[in-house]
Scaffold this motif. Structure first.
Motif, PDB file in Angstrom:
ATOM      1  N   ALA A   1      26.016  81.383   0.393  1.00  0.00           N
ATOM      2  CA  ALA A   1      25.377  80.133   0.807  1.00  0.00           C
ATOM      3  C   ALA A   1      26.230  79.401   1.837  1.00  0.00           C
ATOM      4  CB  ALA A   1      25.102  79.242  -0.405  1.00  0.00           C
TER       5      ALA A   1
ATOM      6  N   TYR B   1      17.785  77.263   2.469  1.00  0.00           N
ATOM      7  CA  TYR B   1      18.482  78.401   1.879  1.00  0.00           C
ATOM      8  C   TYR B   1      17.839  78.619   0.522  1.00  0.00           C
ATOM      9  CZ  TYR B   1      22.082  81.211  -0.349  1.00  0.00           C
ATOM     10  OH  TYR B   1      22.754  82.215  -1.017  1.00  0.00           O
TER      11      TYR B   1
ATOM     12  N   LEU C   1      24.884  77.708  -5.194  1.00  0.00           N
ATOM     13  CA  LEU C   1      24.528  77.218  -3.875  1.00  0.00           C
ATOM     14  C   LEU C   1      25.804  76.875  -3.108  1.00  0.00           C
ATOM     15  CD1 LEU C   1      21.474  75.061  -4.970  1.00  0.00           C
ATOM     16  CD2 LEU C   1      21.462  77.377  -4.035  1.00  0.00           C
TER      17      LEU C   1
ATOM     18  N   GLU D   1      18.563  73.443  -0.113  1.00  0.00           N
ATOM     19  CA  GLU D   1      18.997  74.616  -0.858  1.00  0.00           C
ATOM     20  C   GLU D   1      18.230  74.682  -2.167  1.00  0.00           C
ATOM     21  OE1 GLU D   1      23.314  75.688  -0.789  1.00  0.00           O
ATOM     22  OE2 GLU D   1      23.451  73.527  -0.450  1.00  0.00           O
TER      23      GLU D   1
END
Length: 183
Positions: free
Chosen positions: A65, A78, A97, A107
């Motif tokens: 990440a 993401y 994350l 995220e």
């Protein structure tokens, strides 16, 4: 399947990584426009800053990440569908994350996201629709009868012909035809 999902949702430029000639050819056939060999180059080193809208991580290696943040455009996402090192090593720990998130990037760990339980049925219906319309199709490596599950496991784990690093595609366990008993 990530490449197929990106294509089904209209992505025009799909970057992914694989290793070996067969795997690279497969993801290109499925719709990838750029493929890096992950044994030779980190996928994020092959991309410019702020060059992608979405990073879909289907493994969850530690630190991925954070590496991805550089290439995701502001307003991008993401998305992690985890099961990899992050969960096994537990040094980063769920939700796996970015430890240094980039401002303006959303995220989401699909497993631990707040909407997972509320929307899982809808998501499965959407996937079913993609399968039925043939926009999403699993690439099958080998099919085993359910009674041969031990050999399927060996094939998957590398104890027999196949193995995690030596086969492409999904492994199918199929139940015996109706009326046929398994001894």
């Amino acid at each position: 399947m990530g490449v197929q999902l990106a294509k089904a949702y209209g992505a025009a430029h799909i970057v992914t990584s694989a290793t070996g000639d067969k795997a690279i050819a497969l993801v290109k056939r499925l719709g990838a426009t750029v493929v890096t060999d992950y044994k030779l180059q980190n996928i994020f080193d092959a991309m410019d800053d702020n060059s992608v809208d979405i990073v879909y991580d289907n493994y969850g290696a530690e630190g991925t990440a954070d590496k991805a943040m550089r290439v995701i455009r502001p307003g991008g996402s993401y998305l992690l569908l985890p099961h990899g090192e992050c969960y096994v090593n537990k040094t980063q720990g769920p939700p796996c994350l970015a430890t240094h998130p980039k401002k303006g990037i959303r995220e989401l760990n699909y497993d631990t996201g707040p909407d997972f339980a509320a929307h899982v049925s809808q998501a499965l219906d959407e996937l079913r629709g993609l399968v039925e319309s043939r926009k999403l199709a699993p690439y099958l490596a080998k099919t085993f009868d359910l009674a041969d599950a031990a050999n399927a496991f060996n094939f998957s784990s590398g104890s027999g012909a196949g193995g995690v690093s030596s086969h492409l595609g999904k492994i199918v366990l199929q139940n015996q035809p109706a009326g046929k008993l398994v001894a």
